[in-house]
Design a protein around this motif. Structure first.
Motif, mmCIF file in Angstrom:
data_model
loop_
_atom_site.group_PDB
_atom_site.id
_atom_site.type_symbol
_atom_site.label_atom_id
_atom_site.label_comp_id
_atom_site.label_asym_id
_atom_site.label_seq_id
_atom_site.Cartn_x
_atom_site.Cartn_y
_atom_site.Cartn_z
ATOM 1 N N SER A 1 -17.341 3.344 -40.726
ATOM 2 C CA SER A 1 -16.268 2.723 -39.954
ATOM 3 C C SER A 1 -16.409 3.122 -38.486
ATOM 4 O O SER A 1 -17.189 4.008 -38.140
ATOM 5 N N GLU A 2 -15.630 2.471 -37.643
ATOM 6 C CA GLU A 2 -15.669 2.777 -36.215
ATOM 7 C C GLU A 2 -15.378 4.265 -35.955
ATOM 8 O O GLU A 2 -16.062 4.915 -35.173
ATOM 9 N N GLN A 3 -14.349 4.782 -36.632
ATOM 10 C CA GLN A 3 -13.994 6.195 -36.464
ATOM 11 C C GLN A 3 -15.140 7.106 -36.871
ATOM 12 O O GLN A 3 -15.422 8.106 -36.233
ATOM 13 N N GLN A 4 -15.798 6.721 -37.978
ATOM 14 C CA GLN A 4 -16.891 7.561 -38.479
ATOM 15 C C GLN A 4 -18.099 7.503 -37.549
ATOM 16 O O GLN A 4 -18.767 8.517 -37.324
ATOM 17 N N VAL A 5 -18.362 6.317 -36.977
ATOM 18 C CA VAL A 5 -19.469 6.196 -36.015
ATOM 19 C C VAL A 5 -19.190 7.088 -34.806
ATOM 20 O O VAL A 5 -20.067 7.811 -34.324
ATOM 21 N N PHE A 6 -17.943 7.053 -34.340
ATOM 22 C CA PHE A 6 -17.542 7.908 -33.215
ATOM 23 C C PHE A 6 -17.808 9.371 -33.545
ATOM 24 O O PHE A 6 -18.396 10.117 -32.764
ATOM 25 N N TRP A 7 -17.397 9.780 -34.732
ATOM 26 C CA TRP A 7 -17.544 11.179 -35.135
ATOM 27 C C TRP A 7 -19.026 11.580 -35.182
ATOM 28 O O TRP A 7 -19.415 12.641 -34.706
ATOM 29 N N ILE A 8 -19.861 10.696 -35.737
ATOM 30 C CA ILE A 8 -21.291 10.993 -35.837
ATOM 31 C C ILE A 8 -21.922 11.091 -34.450
ATOM 32 O O ILE A 8 -22.696 12.007 -34.164
ATOM 33 N N ARG B 1 -26.650 16.968 -39.100
ATOM 34 C CA ARG B 1 -27.589 18.058 -39.378
ATOM 35 C C ARG B 1 -28.867 17.615 -40.056
ATOM 36 O O ARG B 1 -28.834 16.703 -40.858
ATOM 37 N N ARG B 2 -29.930 18.312 -39.759
ATOM 38 C CA ARG B 2 -31.226 18.123 -40.424
ATOM 39 C C ARG B 2 -31.723 16.680 -40.323
ATOM 40 O O ARG B 2 -32.359 16.156 -41.228
ATOM 41 N N THR B 3 -31.355 16.026 -39.218
ATOM 42 C CA THR B 3 -31.899 14.710 -38.892
ATOM 43 C C THR B 3 -32.204 14.736 -37.393
ATOM 44 O O THR B 3 -31.958 15.736 -36.718
ATOM 45 N N GLY B 4 -32.687 13.616 -36.865
ATOM 46 C CA GLY B 4 -32.950 13.537 -35.428
ATOM 47 C C GLY B 4 -31.717 13.194 -34.620
ATOM 48 O O GLY B 4 -31.792 13.030 -33.412
ATOM 49 N N MET B 5 -30.554 13.070 -35.288
ATOM 50 C CA MET B 5 -29.332 12.670 -34.596
ATOM 51 C C MET B 5 -28.648 13.880 -33.986
ATOM 52 O O MET B 5 -28.124 14.733 -34.693
ATOM 53 N N SER B 6 -28.657 13.935 -32.647
ATOM 54 C CA SER B 6 -28.056 15.095 -31.985
ATOM 55 C C SER B 6 -26.622 14.782 -31.570
ATOM 56 O O SER B 6 -26.223 13.630 -31.499
ATOM 57 N N ALA B 7 -25.872 15.835 -31.290
ATOM 58 C CA ALA B 7 -24.483 15.671 -30.852
ATOM 59 C C ALA B 7 -24.469 15.197 -29.406
ATOM 60 O O ALA B 7 -25.139 15.758 -28.559
ATOM 61 N N MET C 1 -19.892 15.504 -52.793
ATOM 62 C CA MET C 1 -18.467 15.432 -52.513
ATOM 63 C C MET C 1 -18.161 15.764 -51.067
ATOM 64 O O MET C 1 -16.996 15.863 -50.669
ATOM 65 N N GLY C 2 -19.206 15.941 -50.273
ATOM 66 C CA GLY C 2 -19.005 16.091 -48.839
ATOM 67 C C GLY C 2 -18.595 17.479 -48.402
ATOM 68 O O GLY C 2 -18.038 17.653 -47.322
ATOM 69 N N PHE C 3 -18.890 18.489 -49.228
ATOM 70 C CA PHE C 3 -18.530 19.847 -48.832
ATOM 71 C C PHE C 3 -19.551 20.465 -47.886
ATOM 72 O O PHE C 3 -19.263 21.456 -47.220
ATOM 73 N N SER D 1 -19.676 13.828 -46.319
ATOM 74 C CA SER D 1 -19.148 14.822 -45.400
ATOM 75 C C SER D 1 -18.473 14.150 -44.204
ATOM 76 O O SER D 1 -17.410 14.579 -43.758
ATOM 77 N N VAL D 2 -19.100 13.068 -43.693
ATOM 78 C CA VAL D 2 -18.510 12.359 -42.551
ATOM 79 C C VAL D 2 -17.165 11.759 -42.955
ATOM 80 O O VAL D 2 -16.179 11.866 -42.214
ATOM 81 N N VAL D 3 -17.116 11.168 -44.135
ATOM 82 C CA VAL D 3 -15.862 10.574 -44.610
ATOM 83 C C VAL D 3 -14.778 11.652 -44.676
ATOM 84 O O VAL D 3 -13.647 11.467 -44.232
#
Lengths: 238, 179
Positions: free
Chosen positions: B114-121, B127-133, A25-27, B51-53
């Motif tokens: 979505s575009e907004q979500q890609v921006f946010w990521i 977390r816990r991936t190779g994707m850094s901020a 649920m994205g928490f 979580s991103v959504v």
């Protein structure tokens, strides 16, 4: 007794279902620009260390000499320091990966050589540490391990040799190179016929040379000691 | 009822203890070069996606989808993202495959974000991936352009593909105002 068993089973079913629901649920926060809690860092750090120790227990590292450390150091400078911290630079903290990336030049490592070899080769799950087994030879992997183990206690002269670089003079006729020997470290000018000429010599331990930069007109050459801007030295171009 | 509660607590404690012991004694498999099982990749994705959504849905609408903006974003993508996420019209990234979970091959598969979500990521990392901020390396404006490009992969016109591979003339094209 029947009620006890019922409760026991209920816990074993409800807790995992609850956990899965919490995640789905994205928490669970996703962003990596917040530091992991001390509890998570300690628990997961210990779990990874224990698993690596178990996996690497039967490996034995080859005996390392200075040449091997230099080789490993060069691989580090080329392939690792972007995330793990630049050799010879001031301390820096990672704040974009989750979990945080260890900054080896300032922290060193508690892992042994076989353990480092194993981690570089196989990577660590659910971190940004990917598996490099298909990109580096066995020899390179062991040399990285030997270097990383000693990154904070390198024998004299090794760091200088790792950071040695060369640059072309703007006249196109000379090549500048840094070369190290066990007792000293020199800046050389090499002409088109390959004849070297020593321009400047530093005894080992007097300071690091990190880079040489020729001026655009080719008349002077700067090189930095210890990579701090204030330590830039200028030499006339011969 | 008392017995039920006692059993419940024992079960809960037992679960936590077993998990801790497994971790502490090194029974968790940590090697990243094994193939991730599809069910696990799915679960990990569900969690990150949810979580991103939750976090990124309230972001306002983004830069207009003009060719100029998409191209500007594409240039950023080519300079910094292709190493892990794959280059358009090229085979998938070898390097991206060595992470666990592996880096999504955006150039090949596109993305369901979505575009907004890609921006946010891109801004905050995962977390816990190779994707850094990336907030330290790029401005919000740049990340919006990047998101505009990524959200339109993998179907890109040949015009855009040619343009993004051109060497940059100016440092950073600005977002065009709405016409």
């Amino acid at each position: 007794m029947k009620n006890f068993l019922l409760g026991f089973v209920a816990a074993i079913v409800i807790l995992p279902v609850g956990a899965i629901g919490y995640f789905c649920m994205g928490f669970a926060d996703a962003q990596s620009d917040v530091a992991p809690s001390a509890l998570e860092s300690r628990m997961m750090g210990a779990a990874v260390h224990a698993a690596v120790a178990r996996s690497a227990a039967k490996l034995t590292a080859p005996i390392a000499d200075d040449d091997m450390l230099v080789k490993g150091g060069k691989v580090y400078v080329e392939g690792c320091q972007g995330c793990h911290g630049e050799l010879g630079k001031r301390s820096r903290e990672d704040h974009s990966f989750y979990p945080r990336v260890p900054q080896f030049p300032y922290t060193g490592t508690q892992y042994t050589e076989p353990q480092i070899y194993w981690v570089v080769k196989h990577g660590i799950r659910m971190t940004a540490m990917s598996a490099y087994g298909r990109f580096y030879s066995e020899e390179q992997l062991w040399s990285i391990a030997a270097f990383l183990r000693r990154i904070q206690s390198l024998p004299p002269g090794v760091a200088e040799r790792i950071l040695a670089k060369s640059a072309n003079a703007a006249d196109g006729k000379h090549l500048f190179a840094l070369a190290g020997s066990p007792s000293s470290f020199s800046l050389l000018s090499i002409d088109a016929k390959g004849n070297p000429r020593v321009l400047y010599e530093i005894p080992v331990g007097a300071g690091w040379i990190a880079s040489i930069v020729p001026s655009p007109d080719g008349r002077s050459l700067a090189f930095t000691k210890r990579t701090y801007i204030k330590d830039v030295m200028l030499l006339e171009n011969f | 009822m008392k017995r039920f509660v006692a059993g419940f607590l024992t079960g809960a404690l037992g679960l936590v203890l077993v998990a801790l012991v497994c971790l502490r004694f090194g029974f968790a498999d940590v090697r990243a070069d094994a193939t991730i099982p599809a069910w696990l990749a799915g679960w990990l994705n569900v969690s990150a996606h949810a979580s991103v959504v939750r976090q990124a849905s309230s972001l306002p609408a983004f830069v207009p989808a003009t060719d100029a903006n998409v191209i500007a974003g594409g240039k950023l993508y080519l300079s910094d993202c292709v190493g892990c996420h794959g280059e358009p019209d090229k085979p998938p990234s070898d390097f991206g495959a060595t992470f666990y979970p592996p880096a999504p091959q955006l150039a090949l598969e596109g993305t369901r974000y979505s575009e907004q979500q890609v921006f946010w990521i891109a801004k905050h990392g995962v977390r816990r991936t190779g994707m850094s901020a990336q907030a330290d390396s790029y401005s919000d404006e740049q990340l919006r352009l990047l998101a505009a490009f990524i959200a339109r992969m993998p179907r890109l016109s040949s015009n855009i593909l040619t343009e993004i591979r051109q060497k940059p003339e100016s440092a950073e094209p600005a977002a065009e105002p709405k016409k």
